[in-house]
Write an enzyme that holds these catalytic residues in place. Sequence first.
Site, PDB file in Angstrom:
ATOM      1  N   SER A   1       0.857  -1.199   0.000  1.00  0.00           N
ATOM      2  CA  SER A   1       0.000   0.000   0.000  1.00  0.00           C
ATOM      3  C   SER A   1       0.889   1.244   0.000  1.00  0.00           C
ATOM      4  O   SER A   1       0.406   2.350  -0.256  1.00  0.00           O
ATOM      5  CB  SER A   1      -0.943   0.006   1.206  1.00  0.00           C
ATOM      6  OG  SER A   1      -0.225  -0.204   2.409  1.00  0.00           O
TER       7      SER A   1
ATOM      8  N   ASP B   1       6.128  -7.037   2.469  1.00  0.00           N
ATOM      9  CA  ASP B   1       5.040  -7.382   1.547  1.00  0.00           C
ATOM     10  C   ASP B   1       5.612  -7.629   0.155  1.00  0.00           C
ATOM     11  O   ASP B   1       6.289  -6.741  -0.412  1.00  0.00           O
ATOM     12  CB  ASP B   1       4.053  -6.205   1.508  1.00  0.00           C
ATOM     13  CG  ASP B   1       2.624  -6.637   1.211  1.00  0.00           C
ATOM     14  OD1 ASP B   1       2.376  -7.858   1.113  1.00  0.00           O
ATOM     15  OD2 ASP B   1       1.763  -5.750   1.102  1.00  0.00           O
TER      16      ASP B   1
ATOM     17  N   GLU C   1      -9.372  -9.416   4.059  1.00  0.00           N
ATOM     18  CA  GLU C   1      -9.703  -8.020   3.749  1.00  0.00           C
ATOM     19  C   GLU C   1     -11.093  -7.915   3.143  1.00  0.00           C
ATOM     20  O   GLU C   1     -11.422  -8.604   2.166  1.00  0.00           O
ATOM     21  CB  GLU C   1      -8.646  -7.434   2.784  1.00  0.00           C
ATOM     22  CG  GLU C   1      -8.954  -5.977   2.441  1.00  0.00           C
ATOM     23  CD  GLU C   1      -7.778  -5.200   1.845  1.00  0.00           C
ATOM     24  OE1 GLU C   1      -6.651  -5.738   1.809  1.00  0.00           O
ATOM     25  OE2 GLU C   1      -7.998  -4.041   1.428  1.00  0.00           O
TER      26      GLU C   1
ATOM     27  N   LYS D   1       4.607 -11.403   3.327  1.00  0.00           N
ATOM     28  CA  LYS D   1       3.182 -11.585   3.039  1.00  0.00           C
ATOM     29  C   LYS D   1       2.999 -11.660   1.530  1.00  0.00           C
ATOM     30  O   LYS D   1       3.695 -10.964   0.786  1.00  0.00           O
ATOM     31  CB  LYS D   1       2.359 -10.425   3.611  1.00  0.00           C
ATOM     32  CG  LYS D   1       0.858 -10.509   3.290  1.00  0.00           C
ATOM     33  CD  LYS D   1       0.045  -9.494   4.061  1.00  0.00           C
ATOM     34  CE  LYS D   1      -0.054  -8.153   3.385  1.00  0.00           C
ATOM     35  NZ  LYS D   1      -0.675  -8.149   2.057  1.00  0.00           N
TER      36      LYS D   1
END
Length: 292
Positions: A45, A83, A182, A113
């Site tokens: 993100s 990530d 999510e 992740k």
Amino acid sequence: MKASIPMLREMKRDGRPIVMITAYDHPSGRIVDAAGVDLVLVGDSAANVVLGHGSTVPATMDEMTMLTAAVSRAVTNALVIGDLPFMSYQVSDAEAVTNAGRLIKEGGADVVKLEGAGPSLDRVRALVSAGIGVMGHIGLTPQTATSLGGHKAQGRQAGAATRLFHDAVALEQAGCFAIVLEAVPAPVAAVITDRLAIPTIGIGSGPGTSGQVLVLHDLLGISDGSPQPRFVKHYAEIGEAMANAVAAYAQDVRTHGYPAAEHTYSIPDDELEAFEAAIGAGSIEDNTLADW
Ligand code: KIV
């Protein structure tokens, strides 16, 4: 005490909620670690939040490695999750292991992740076999949001919810130590959580998961003004505070209110006199470049 994978399992077993948050730089890493979170995600993100892209897709391995290194140099207690960005693990097991290895060796992450189940299951197995802890991520998976029809809740029909459940079980069996859920309906996320031994971390998935994650800038109120998902809660308005501080500084400079005497360095009078004598009388324009 440094957080660990067994500690997360214990927290789930004891019903103690796990706190996860994103961070993308050294000062934020230091602050969130000092605040006592359990997990710090250097999420892709970052592409939207700090690099100004419209999605997470453009995030590169070089960018993620650099951001992860900045955060992990600051974090001493929480587990740091690197990530894996889009296309760093989709092509092959070998690329997934190489890139996850970079996040750990160069970026200092403790674990990594990745998103999805299906084709990602082989990647999870390859990473776990290489000794790398893997967090899964299903439901709304931003790297493939286009195929999912945009940024919207997932698993709102029985069939889709059932697929999510099977994906979660498959990720646990493949070796994930935890899974992010999510934008999954709260009752579905709660059932998935109950049926897994590993913890789930929810974002927009209700209170029935083993823990929660939010994007740091969302909870601090540092957003770019675009509409935020309904699950975001502002715990502060730091963006407004920053803008006010910068406006006050600009006003001070323009009105000669800054810098004041206490912000400047002095020179002894005799040294100043000697300096003035050395450069002679007159303005700087009187001197030619050659004199310098
Ligand atoms: O990249 C990220 O910040 C994430 C969280 C939203 C879970 O994947």
